[in-house]
Motif scaffolding. Sequence first.
Motif, PDB file in Angstrom:
ATOM      1  N   THR A   1      -7.663   1.148 -11.416  1.00 26.60           N
ATOM      2  CA  THR A   1      -8.242   0.243 -10.423  1.00 26.60           C
ATOM      3  C   THR A   1      -7.402   0.146  -9.156  1.00 26.60           C
ATOM      4  N   PHE A   2      -6.100   0.459  -9.259  1.00 28.98           N
ATOM      5  CA  PHE A   2      -5.214   0.312  -8.101  1.00 28.98           C
ATOM      6  C   PHE A   2      -5.182   1.559  -7.218  1.00 28.98           C
ATOM      7  N   ALA A   3      -5.855   2.630  -7.609  1.00 28.67           N
ATOM      8  CA  ALA A   3      -5.751   3.897  -6.884  1.00 28.67           C
ATOM      9  C   ALA A   3      -7.082   4.306  -6.256  1.00 28.67           C
TER      10      ALA A   3
ATOM     11  N   VAL B   1      -2.543   2.395  -4.416  1.00 25.93           N
ATOM     12  CA  VAL B   1      -2.102   3.756  -4.124  1.00 25.93           C
ATOM     13  C   VAL B   1      -3.253   4.496  -3.455  1.00 25.93           C
ATOM     14  N   LEU B   2      -3.003   4.990  -2.250  1.00 28.16           N
ATOM     15  CA  LEU B   2      -4.020   5.733  -1.507  1.00 28.16           C
ATOM     16  C   LEU B   2      -3.580   7.189  -1.412  1.00 28.16           C
ATOM     17  N   LEU B   3      -4.377   8.078  -2.007  1.00 28.69           N
ATOM     18  CA  LEU B   3      -4.049   9.502  -2.082  1.00 28.69           C
ATOM     19  C   LEU B   3      -4.963  10.271  -1.136  1.00 28.69           C
ATOM     20  N   GLY B   4      -4.381  11.020  -0.212  1.00 26.10           N
ATOM     21  CA  GLY B   4      -5.177  11.744   0.770  1.00 26.10           C
ATOM     22  C   GLY B   4      -5.038  13.247   0.627  1.00 26.10           C
ATOM     23  N   ASN B   5      -6.115  13.925   0.296  1.00 21.75           N
ATOM     24  CA  ASN B   5      -6.106  15.379   0.170  1.00 21.75           C
ATOM     25  C   ASN B   5      -6.227  16.011   1.554  1.00 21.75           C
ATOM     26  N   ASP B   6      -5.238  16.819   1.912  1.00 24.67           N
ATOM     27  CA  ASP B   6      -5.172  17.440   3.232  1.00 24.67           C
ATOM     28  C   ASP B   6      -5.687  18.881   3.178  1.00 24.67           C
TER      29      ASP B   6
ATOM     30  N   SER C   1       0.856  -1.190   0.000  1.00 24.92           N
ATOM     31  CA  SER C   1       0.000   0.000   0.000  1.00 24.92           C
ATOM     32  C   SER C   1       0.891   1.238   0.000  1.00 24.92           C
ATOM     33  N   ILE C   2       0.746   2.085  -1.022  1.00 28.12           N
ATOM     34  CA  ILE C   2       1.509   3.325  -1.117  1.00 28.12           C
ATOM     35  C   ILE C   2       0.630   4.466  -0.608  1.00 28.12           C
TER      36      ILE C   2
ATOM     37  N   LYS D   1      -7.173   2.645   5.941  1.00 21.81           N
ATOM     38  CA  LYS D   1      -7.819   2.172   4.711  1.00 21.81           C
ATOM     39  C   LYS D   1      -6.964   1.149   3.959  1.00 21.81           C
ATOM     40  N   ALA D   2      -5.686   1.089   4.303  1.00 16.37           N
ATOM     41  CA  ALA D   2      -4.736   0.257   3.545  1.00 16.37           C
ATOM     42  C   ALA D   2      -5.002  -1.229   3.740  1.00 16.37           C
ATOM     43  N   LYS D   3      -4.825  -1.986   2.680  1.00 12.62           N
ATOM     44  CA  LYS D   3      -5.009  -3.431   2.705  1.00 12.62           C
ATOM     45  C   LYS D   3      -3.688  -4.189   2.573  1.00 12.62           C
ATOM     46  N   GLY D   4      -2.599  -3.447   2.423  1.00 12.80           N
ATOM     47  CA  GLY D   4      -1.305  -4.085   2.200  1.00 12.80           C
ATOM     48  C   GLY D   4      -0.643  -4.581   3.468  1.00 12.80           C
TER      49      GLY D   4
END
Length: 327
Positions: A61-63, A38-43, A7-8, A88-91
Amino acid sequence: MELPKISILIALRNEEKNIPRLLNSIDQLKPDGYEFEVLLGNDLSEDYTSKLIHEYASKRTFAKAFDVPENTGNQKGKARVLAFLACKAKGEYLFFTDADIKLPENWIPSMMNGFQKKNTGVVIGITGMKAESAKMALQSMEWLTVLYILHLLSKINFPGTGMGNNMAVSKAAYDSIGGYENLPFSIVEDYALFKAIIDKGFGFAQLFDKDSLAYTLPPENFLVQRKRWLKGGFQSGSFLLIPALLQTLWLPLLIAFYFFAKSLLLPAFALQIIVLGILTVFWTSKIKEVRLLKYLPLFVIYLPFSWFLIGIYTPLPGKIRWKGRDY
Protein backbone atom coordinates in the motif's frame (compact mmCIF):
# COMPACT_ATOMS: atom_id res chain seq x y z
CA MET A 1 2.64 14.72 18.01
CA GLU A 2 2.08 13.66 14.40
CA LEU A 3 5.33 13.05 12.56
CA PRO A 4 5.85 14.41 9.04
CA LYS A 5 5.35 12.08 6.09
CA ILE A 6 8.32 10.89 4.02
CA SER A 7 8.36 10.33 0.26
CA ILE A 8 11.16 8.09 -1.07
CA LEU A 9 11.86 8.82 -4.75
CA ILE A 10 13.77 6.33 -6.91
CA ALA A 11 14.54 6.64 -10.63
CA LEU A 12 15.36 3.32 -12.31
CA ARG A 13 16.77 2.55 -15.75
CA ASN A 14 17.61 -1.02 -16.79
CA GLU A 15 18.03 -2.13 -13.18
CA GLU A 16 16.43 -5.57 -13.16
CA LYS A 17 19.56 -7.12 -11.57
CA ASN A 18 19.69 -4.59 -8.73
CA ILE A 19 16.01 -4.09 -7.95
CA PRO A 20 15.48 -7.12 -5.66
CA ARG A 21 18.33 -6.01 -3.36
CA LEU A 22 16.99 -2.46 -3.13
CA LEU A 23 13.36 -3.42 -2.61
CA ASN A 24 14.23 -6.00 0.03
CA SER A 25 16.09 -3.29 1.99
CA ILE A 26 13.03 -1.03 1.71
CA ASP A 27 10.88 -3.81 3.18
CA GLN A 28 13.35 -4.01 6.10
CA LEU A 29 13.14 -0.29 6.96
CA LYS A 30 12.22 0.61 10.53
CA PRO A 31 10.49 3.99 10.14
CA ASP A 32 10.30 4.66 13.90
CA GLY A 33 6.80 6.11 13.69
CA TYR A 34 7.24 8.00 10.42
CA GLU A 35 4.70 7.31 7.69
CA PHE A 36 6.38 6.88 4.31
CA GLU A 37 5.61 6.22 0.68
CA VAL A 38 7.87 4.85 -2.05
CA LEU A 39 7.58 6.24 -5.57
CA LEU A 40 9.37 4.17 -8.23
CA GLY A 41 9.92 5.73 -11.65
CA ASN A 42 10.86 3.61 -14.66
CA ASP A 43 13.11 5.63 -16.97
CA LEU A 44 12.43 4.06 -20.39
CA SER A 45 14.04 0.76 -19.38
CA GLU A 46 14.63 -1.93 -21.98
CA ASP A 47 14.63 -4.85 -19.54
CA TYR A 48 12.17 -6.08 -16.90
CA THR A 49 12.51 -3.05 -14.62
CA SER A 50 8.96 -1.84 -15.29
CA LYS A 51 7.45 -5.27 -14.65
CA LEU A 52 9.35 -5.73 -11.40
CA ILE A 53 8.48 -2.37 -9.86
CA HIS A 54 4.81 -2.65 -10.83
CA GLU A 55 4.65 -6.12 -9.27
CA TYR A 56 6.25 -4.78 -6.10
CA ALA A 57 3.91 -1.79 -5.85
CA SER A 58 0.80 -3.89 -6.48
CA LYS A 59 1.48 -5.84 -3.27
CA ARG A 60 2.24 -2.88 -0.99
CA THR A 61 0.00 0.00 0.00
CA PHE A 62 2.94 2.36 0.57
CA ALA A 63 4.44 1.95 -2.92
CA LYS A 64 3.55 3.32 -6.34
CA ALA A 65 5.21 2.59 -9.67
CA PHE A 66 5.23 4.82 -12.75
CA ASP A 67 6.48 4.51 -16.31
CA VAL A 68 7.72 8.04 -16.94
CA PRO A 69 7.22 9.17 -20.57
CA GLU A 70 10.17 10.62 -22.45
CA ASN A 71 8.43 13.91 -23.18
CA THR A 72 7.64 14.65 -19.52
CA GLY A 73 8.83 18.10 -18.41
CA ASN A 74 11.89 19.94 -19.67
CA GLN A 75 14.59 17.90 -17.92
CA LYS A 76 16.55 14.92 -19.25
CA GLY A 77 17.50 11.50 -17.92
CA LYS A 78 17.34 10.86 -14.20
CA ALA A 79 16.42 14.45 -13.32
CA ARG A 80 13.34 14.16 -15.58
CA VAL A 81 12.12 11.11 -13.66
CA LEU A 82 12.80 12.63 -10.24
CA ALA A 83 10.98 15.83 -11.22
CA PHE A 84 7.98 13.70 -12.24
CA LEU A 85 8.03 11.73 -8.98
CA ALA A 86 8.39 14.87 -6.87
CA CYS A 87 5.16 16.18 -8.39
CA LYS A 88 3.41 12.98 -7.26
CA ALA A 89 4.93 13.00 -3.77
CA LYS A 90 2.73 13.72 -0.76
CA GLY A 91 5.50 13.88 1.83
CA GLU A 92 6.88 16.89 3.66
CA TYR A 93 10.37 15.46 3.07
CA LEU A 94 11.76 13.93 -0.12
CA PHE A 95 14.29 11.11 0.26
CA PHE A 96 16.44 10.10 -2.73
CA THR A 97 18.23 6.82 -3.35
CA ASP A 98 19.32 4.61 -6.27
CA ALA A 99 18.59 1.12 -7.54
CA ASP A 100 22.05 -0.24 -6.68
CA ILE A 101 21.70 0.70 -3.00
CA LYS A 102 20.98 -1.39 0.07
CA LEU A 103 19.45 0.94 2.65
CA PRO A 104 20.18 0.67 6.39
CA GLU A 105 17.13 -0.27 8.43
CA ASN A 106 17.22 2.95 10.48
CA TRP A 107 17.70 5.15 7.43
CA ILE A 108 14.52 7.21 7.86
CA PRO A 109 14.93 8.27 11.53
CA SER A 110 18.68 8.78 11.00
CA MET A 111 18.18 11.15 8.08
CA MET A 112 15.34 12.95 9.85
CA ASN A 113 17.66 13.62 12.80
CA GLY A 114 19.66 15.75 10.38
CA PHE A 115 16.72 18.16 10.09
CA GLN A 116 16.75 19.07 13.79
CA LYS A 117 17.94 22.60 13.08
CA LYS A 118 15.00 24.70 11.94
CA ASN A 119 16.38 26.02 8.63
CA THR A 120 17.94 22.78 7.38
CA GLY A 121 16.91 22.13 3.78
CA VAL A 122 19.09 19.18 2.78
CA VAL A 123 20.66 16.22 4.60
CA ILE A 124 23.36 13.98 3.13
CA GLY A 125 23.98 10.43 4.33
CA ILE A 126 27.02 8.29 3.54
CA THR A 127 27.56 5.47 1.07
CA GLY A 128 30.15 2.71 1.00
CA MET A 129 30.68 -0.79 -0.37
CA LYS A 130 30.75 -4.12 1.38
CA ALA A 131 34.35 -5.31 1.57
CA GLU A 132 33.73 -8.49 -0.41
CA SER A 133 37.07 -8.05 -2.18
CA ALA A 134 40.17 -5.89 -1.78
CA LYS A 135 39.07 -3.83 -4.80
CA MET A 136 35.68 -3.06 -3.26
CA ALA A 137 37.25 -2.32 0.12
CA LEU A 138 39.74 0.16 -1.36
CA GLN A 139 37.10 1.98 -3.42
CA SER A 140 34.85 2.14 -0.36
CA MET A 141 37.68 3.47 1.82
CA GLU A 142 38.51 6.13 -0.75
CA TRP A 143 34.99 7.51 -0.87
CA LEU A 144 34.29 7.19 2.87
CA THR A 145 37.51 9.08 3.63
CA VAL A 146 36.29 11.93 1.42
CA LEU A 147 32.85 11.86 3.06
CA TYR A 148 34.40 11.97 6.53
CA ILE A 149 36.43 15.05 5.57
CA LEU A 150 33.27 16.68 4.21
CA HIS A 151 31.48 15.79 7.46
CA LEU A 152 34.23 17.53 9.44
CA LEU A 153 34.05 20.57 7.16
CA SER A 154 30.28 20.72 7.64
CA LYS A 155 30.94 21.39 11.33
CA ILE A 156 32.20 24.84 10.28
CA ASN A 157 29.31 25.24 7.83
CA PHE A 158 31.42 24.42 4.76
CA PRO A 159 29.13 22.73 2.18
CA GLY A 160 30.38 19.55 0.54
CA THR A 161 28.38 17.68 -2.04
CA GLY A 162 24.99 16.14 -2.67
CA MET A 163 24.62 12.39 -3.14
CA GLY A 164 21.62 11.23 -5.12
CA ASN A 165 21.86 7.73 -3.67
CA ASN A 166 21.54 8.91 -0.06
CA MET A 167 20.03 12.37 0.31
CA ALA A 168 16.93 14.01 1.77
CA VAL A 169 15.47 17.48 1.24
CA SER A 170 12.54 19.24 2.81
CA LYS A 171 9.65 19.78 0.42
CA ALA A 172 9.71 23.46 1.40
CA ALA A 173 13.34 23.76 0.26
CA TYR A 174 12.64 21.79 -2.92
CA ASP A 175 9.64 23.95 -3.83
CA SER A 176 11.50 27.16 -3.03
CA ILE A 177 13.91 26.58 -5.93
CA GLY A 178 11.21 25.37 -8.31
CA GLY A 179 12.36 21.76 -8.07
CA TYR A 180 14.35 19.90 -10.70
CA GLU A 181 12.22 21.52 -13.40
CA ASN A 182 13.79 24.89 -12.65
CA LEU A 183 17.41 23.69 -12.61
CA PRO A 184 19.77 23.69 -15.61
CA PHE A 185 20.59 20.20 -16.84
CA SER A 186 23.56 18.59 -15.10
CA ILE A 187 25.05 15.11 -15.25
CA VAL A 188 25.39 15.41 -11.47
CA GLU A 189 21.79 16.36 -10.78
CA ASP A 190 22.15 15.60 -7.07
CA TYR A 191 24.86 18.22 -6.57
CA ALA A 192 22.87 20.73 -8.65
CA LEU A 193 19.90 20.29 -6.30
CA PHE A 194 22.11 20.44 -3.19
CA LYS A 195 23.82 23.64 -4.34
CA ALA A 196 20.59 25.35 -5.40
CA ILE A 197 19.00 24.72 -2.00
CA ILE A 198 22.04 26.06 -0.12
CA ASP A 199 22.28 29.08 -2.44
CA LYS A 200 18.65 29.79 -1.54
CA GLY A 201 19.69 30.25 2.09
CA PHE A 202 18.81 26.86 3.58
CA GLY A 203 21.11 25.01 5.94
CA PHE A 204 22.50 21.52 5.43
CA ALA A 205 23.73 18.52 7.40
CA GLN A 206 26.46 16.12 6.28
CA LEU A 207 25.96 12.99 8.38
CA PHE A 208 28.53 10.36 9.25
CA ASP A 209 27.08 7.54 11.32
CA LYS A 210 26.25 3.85 10.98
CA ASP A 211 22.50 4.38 10.68
CA SER A 212 22.88 6.61 7.62
CA LEU A 213 25.41 4.27 5.93
CA ALA A 214 23.98 2.73 2.76
CA TYR A 215 25.85 0.15 0.73
CA THR A 216 26.20 0.46 -3.02
CA LEU A 217 27.55 -1.89 -5.66
CA PRO A 218 30.84 -1.14 -7.42
CA PRO A 219 30.39 0.95 -10.59
CA GLU A 220 30.61 -0.80 -13.95
CA ASN A 221 33.49 1.51 -14.81
CA PHE A 222 35.23 3.27 -11.94
CA LEU A 223 37.00 5.80 -14.19
CA VAL A 224 33.83 6.74 -16.10
CA GLN A 225 32.04 7.35 -12.80
CA ARG A 226 34.80 9.64 -11.55
CA LYS A 227 34.97 11.44 -14.91
CA ARG A 228 31.22 12.10 -14.69
CA TRP A 229 31.63 13.52 -11.19
CA LEU A 230 34.52 15.77 -12.20
CA LYS A 231 32.81 16.92 -15.40
CA GLY A 232 29.70 17.75 -13.38
CA GLY A 233 31.91 19.61 -10.92
CA PHE A 234 33.34 21.72 -13.73
CA GLN A 235 29.83 22.49 -14.99
CA SER A 236 28.59 23.55 -11.56
CA GLY A 237 31.75 25.30 -10.38
CA SER A 238 32.14 23.13 -7.27
CA PHE A 239 34.95 24.16 -4.90
CA LEU A 240 35.72 20.44 -4.52
CA LEU A 241 37.42 20.55 -7.91
CA ILE A 242 40.46 22.23 -6.36
CA PRO A 243 41.38 19.45 -3.89
CA ALA A 244 40.32 16.84 -6.49
CA LEU A 245 42.75 18.24 -9.04
CA LEU A 246 45.51 18.61 -6.45
CA GLN A 247 45.05 14.95 -5.50
CA THR A 248 45.87 13.85 -9.04
CA LEU A 249 49.28 15.57 -8.76
CA TRP A 250 50.39 13.72 -5.60
CA LEU A 251 51.95 10.73 -7.39
CA PRO A 252 53.85 12.91 -9.92
CA LEU A 253 55.06 14.99 -6.98
CA LEU A 254 56.40 11.90 -5.18
CA ILE A 255 58.14 10.81 -8.40
CA ALA A 256 59.63 14.28 -8.79
CA PHE A 257 60.94 14.10 -5.22
CA TYR A 258 62.57 10.75 -6.00
CA PHE A 259 64.50 12.14 -8.97
CA PHE A 260 65.18 15.70 -7.90
CA ALA A 261 64.77 16.00 -4.12
CA LYS A 262 65.19 12.62 -2.44
CA SER A 263 65.38 14.23 0.99
CA LEU A 264 61.72 15.25 0.63
CA LEU A 265 60.41 11.87 -0.55
CA LEU A 266 60.36 10.08 2.80
CA PRO A 267 58.83 13.00 4.77
CA ALA A 268 56.13 13.44 2.09
CA PHE A 269 55.24 9.76 2.07
CA ALA A 270 55.34 9.63 5.88
CA LEU A 271 52.95 12.58 6.00
CA GLN A 272 50.57 10.73 3.69
CA ILE A 273 50.70 7.64 5.89
CA ILE A 274 50.09 9.64 9.09
CA VAL A 275 47.19 11.70 7.71
CA LEU A 276 45.43 8.77 6.04
CA GLY A 277 46.07 6.56 9.05
CA ILE A 278 44.57 9.01 11.54
CA LEU A 279 41.56 9.76 9.32
CA THR A 280 40.89 6.07 8.63
CA VAL A 281 41.12 5.05 12.28
CA PHE A 282 38.65 7.77 13.25
CA TRP A 283 36.03 7.15 10.57
CA THR A 284 36.15 3.35 10.72
CA SER A 285 35.57 3.58 14.47
CA LYS A 286 32.73 6.07 14.03
CA ILE A 287 30.73 3.82 11.69
CA LYS A 288 31.90 0.50 13.20
CA GLU A 289 33.82 -0.60 10.10
CA VAL A 290 37.15 -1.30 11.84
CA ARG A 291 37.61 -4.48 9.81
CA LEU A 292 38.64 -2.21 6.94
CA LEU A 293 41.80 -1.24 8.83
CA LYS A 294 43.50 -4.41 7.58
CA TYR A 295 43.50 -2.81 4.11
CA LEU A 296 45.17 0.40 5.35
CA PRO A 297 48.74 -0.43 4.13
CA LEU A 298 47.38 -1.24 0.67
CA PHE A 299 45.12 1.82 0.77
CA VAL A 300 48.10 4.14 1.32
CA ILE A 301 49.70 2.80 -1.87
CA TYR A 302 46.46 2.55 -3.86
CA LEU A 303 45.25 6.11 -3.34
CA PRO A 304 47.96 8.08 -5.22
CA PHE A 305 47.73 5.69 -8.20
CA SER A 306 43.93 5.91 -8.23
CA TRP A 307 44.00 9.72 -8.17
CA PHE A 308 46.64 9.80 -10.91
CA LEU A 309 44.63 7.52 -13.22
CA ILE A 310 41.56 9.68 -12.71
CA GLY A 311 43.60 12.76 -13.56
CA ILE A 312 44.85 11.13 -16.79
CA TYR A 313 41.48 9.71 -17.86
CA THR A 314 39.21 12.68 -17.14
CA PRO A 315 40.61 15.09 -19.79
CA LEU A 316 40.43 12.48 -22.56
CA PRO A 317 37.99 13.48 -25.32
CA GLY A 318 34.71 11.68 -25.84
CA LYS A 319 31.26 11.56 -24.32
CA ILE A 320 30.46 9.94 -21.01
CA ARG A 321 28.26 6.87 -21.32
CA TRP A 322 26.13 6.46 -18.20
CA LYS A 323 23.04 4.28 -17.74
CA GLY A 324 22.92 3.62 -21.46
CA ARG A 325 23.01 7.32 -22.44
CA ASP A 326 25.77 9.53 -23.79
CA TYR A 327 26.48 12.88 -22.14
